[in-house]
Design a protein around this motif. Sequence first.
Motif, PDB file in Angstrom:
ATOM      1  N   LEU A   1       8.170  22.622   1.706  1.00 19.65           N
ATOM      2  CA  LEU A   1       7.067  22.586   0.733  1.00 19.65           C
ATOM      3  C   LEU A   1       5.934  21.689   1.217  1.00 19.65           C
ATOM      4  O   LEU A   1       4.750  22.033   1.077  1.00 19.65           O
ATOM      5  CB  LEU A   1       7.555  22.124  -0.635  1.00 19.65           C
ATOM      6  CG  LEU A   1       8.320  23.162  -1.448  1.00 19.65           C
ATOM      7  CD1 LEU A   1       8.843  22.544  -2.750  1.00 19.65           C
ATOM      8  CD2 LEU A   1       7.440  24.362  -1.752  1.00 19.65           C
ATOM      9  N   MET A   2       6.284  20.542   1.771  1.00 20.53           N
ATOM     10  CA  MET A   2       5.254  19.648   2.301  1.00 20.53           C
ATOM     11  C   MET A   2       4.498  20.317   3.442  1.00 20.53           C
ATOM     12  O   MET A   2       3.271  20.235   3.523  1.00 20.53           O
ATOM     13  CB  MET A   2       5.889  18.344   2.773  1.00 20.53           C
ATOM     14  CG  MET A   2       4.898  17.327   3.248  1.00 20.53           C
ATOM     15  SD  MET A   2       5.739  15.811   3.655  1.00 20.53           S
ATOM     16  CE  MET A   2       4.386  14.869   4.324  1.00 20.53           C
ATOM     17  N   PHE A   3       5.225  21.009   4.314  1.00 18.88           N
ATOM     18  CA  PHE A   3       4.591  21.743   5.404  1.00 18.88           C
ATOM     19  C   PHE A   3       3.659  22.812   4.852  1.00 18.88           C
ATOM     20  O   PHE A   3       2.535  22.976   5.324  1.00 18.88           O
ATOM     21  CB  PHE A   3       5.661  22.375   6.298  1.00 18.88           C
ATOM     22  CG  PHE A   3       5.111  23.238   7.387  1.00 18.88           C
ATOM     23  CD1 PHE A   3       4.597  22.669   8.533  1.00 18.88           C
ATOM     24  CD2 PHE A   3       5.105  24.614   7.263  1.00 18.88           C
ATOM     25  CE1 PHE A   3       4.083  23.459   9.546  1.00 18.88           C
ATOM     26  CE2 PHE A   3       4.602  25.417   8.263  1.00 18.88           C
ATOM     27  CZ  PHE A   3       4.081  24.836   9.418  1.00 18.88           C
TER      28      PHE A   3
ATOM     29  N   GLY B   1      -0.021  21.097  14.782  1.00 18.12           N
ATOM     30  CA  GLY B   1       0.148  22.121  15.814  1.00 18.12           C
ATOM     31  C   GLY B   1      -0.040  23.525  15.265  1.00 18.12           C
ATOM     32  O   GLY B   1      -0.642  24.388  15.911  1.00 18.12           O
ATOM     33  N   THR B   2       0.469  23.743  14.064  1.00 25.57           N
ATOM     34  CA  THR B   2       0.304  25.045  13.416  1.00 25.57           C
ATOM     35  C   THR B   2      -1.165  25.362  13.199  1.00 25.57           C
ATOM     36  O   THR B   2      -1.625  26.469  13.498  1.00 25.57           O
ATOM     37  CB  THR B   2       1.059  25.059  12.072  1.00 25.57           C
ATOM     38  OG1 THR B   2       2.450  24.938  12.336  1.00 25.57           O
ATOM     39  CG2 THR B   2       0.785  26.322  11.287  1.00 25.57           C
TER      40      THR B   2
ATOM     41  N   MET C   1      -0.062  35.612  13.811  1.00 26.26           N
ATOM     42  CA  MET C   1       0.040  34.190  14.175  1.00 26.26           C
ATOM     43  C   MET C   1       0.300  33.348  12.935  1.00 26.26           C
ATOM     44  O   MET C   1       1.078  32.401  12.973  1.00 26.26           O
ATOM     45  CB  MET C   1      -1.242  33.718  14.869  1.00 26.26           C
ATOM     46  CG  MET C   1      -1.214  32.247  15.233  1.00 26.26           C
ATOM     47  SD  MET C   1       0.113  31.770  16.357  1.00 26.26           S
ATOM     48  CE  MET C   1      -0.515  32.371  17.892  1.00 26.26           C
ATOM     49  N   ARG C   2      -0.317  33.709  11.837  1.00 26.43           N
ATOM     50  CA  ARG C   2      -0.108  32.966  10.588  1.00 26.43           C
ATOM     51  C   ARG C   2       1.357  33.063  10.146  1.00 26.43           C
ATOM     52  O   ARG C   2       1.959  32.076   9.768  1.00 26.43           O
ATOM     53  CB  ARG C   2      -1.047  33.510   9.510  1.00 26.43           C
ATOM     54  CG  ARG C   2      -1.063  32.702   8.266  1.00 26.43           C
ATOM     55  CD  ARG C   2      -2.317  33.000   7.439  1.00 26.43           C
ATOM     56  NE  ARG C   2      -2.323  32.232   6.238  1.00 26.43           N
ATOM     57  CZ  ARG C   2      -2.685  30.947   6.166  1.00 26.43           C
ATOM     58  NH1 ARG C   2      -3.066  30.319   7.245  1.00 26.43           N
ATOM     59  NH2 ARG C   2      -2.661  30.305   5.019  1.00 26.43           N
TER      60      ARG C   2
ATOM     61  N   VAL D   1       6.843  30.533   9.841  1.00 31.13           N
ATOM     62  CA  VAL D   1       8.303  30.580   9.986  1.00 31.13           C
ATOM     63  C   VAL D   1       8.797  29.471  10.915  1.00 31.13           C
ATOM     64  O   VAL D   1       9.728  28.736  10.582  1.00 31.13           O
ATOM     65  CB  VAL D   1       8.751  31.967  10.506  1.00 31.13           C
ATOM     66  CG1 VAL D   1      10.209  31.958  10.914  1.00 31.13           C
ATOM     67  CG2 VAL D   1       8.504  33.025   9.447  1.00 31.13           C
ATOM     68  N   ILE D   2       8.169  29.325  12.062  1.00 29.12           N
ATOM     69  CA  ILE D   2       8.605  28.308  13.026  1.00 29.12           C
ATOM     70  C   ILE D   2       8.386  26.908  12.464  1.00 29.12           C
ATOM     71  O   ILE D   2       9.251  26.032  12.602  1.00 29.12           O
ATOM     72  CB  ILE D   2       7.886  28.501  14.372  1.00 29.12           C
ATOM     73  CG1 ILE D   2       8.368  29.797  15.032  1.00 29.12           C
ATOM     74  CG2 ILE D   2       8.117  27.307  15.295  1.00 29.12           C
ATOM     75  CD1 ILE D   2       7.610  30.180  16.270  1.00 29.12           C
ATOM     76  N   GLY D   3       7.254  26.680  11.830  1.00 23.04           N
ATOM     77  CA  GLY D   3       6.977  25.359  11.263  1.00 23.04           C
ATOM     78  C   GLY D   3       7.920  25.003  10.132  1.00 23.04           C
ATOM     79  O   GLY D   3       8.408  23.875  10.045  1.00 23.04           O
ATOM     80  N   THR D   4       8.205  25.966   9.274  1.00 27.42           N
ATOM     81  CA  THR D   4       9.130  25.715   8.169  1.00 27.42           C
ATOM     82  C   THR D   4      10.519  25.392   8.702  1.00 27.42           C
ATOM     83  O   THR D   4      11.184  24.476   8.224  1.00 27.42           O
ATOM     84  CB  THR D   4       9.182  26.941   7.239  1.00 27.42           C
ATOM     85  OG1 THR D   4       7.864  27.169   6.720  1.00 27.42           O
ATOM     86  CG2 THR D   4      10.131  26.711   6.085  1.00 27.42           C
TER      87      THR D   4
END
Length: 121
Positions: free
Chosen positions: A16-18, A81-82, A94-95, A100-103
Amino acid sequence: MTLIAIFLIVFVGGPLMFRVQTMSAPSPMGSRMLVFFALACAVGAIWLRYGTMPDWGEEPLVTVAGIVLIWWGWITVLAFGTQALRRADPGRSMRRLTAVIGTAGTTIPWFGLALASYMIA
């Protein structure tokens, strides 16, 4: 019960913070804010560890606060980075990929702690 609370914080709170940090469109001002927040987290964690607080490792609240600051800094670096990748390629794929990778990346510290706990026990 404590482990369940930590699990929920890491697997719900972290993503959620991400999400909150990456909701807006990438911009130079947003990047500066992310860098400032990551630096503030790092300075706060270093101050708790080496500053005037002699209770690191002995006082649970001080130790947990330092760990939380390091984790928040980690999530903010992932968000930075995202946003940089999204600025380079503003496409829909890309979005989705960076979301997905960031979460998933926000939960990596949990696996590190679990592995360390497993190795000690």
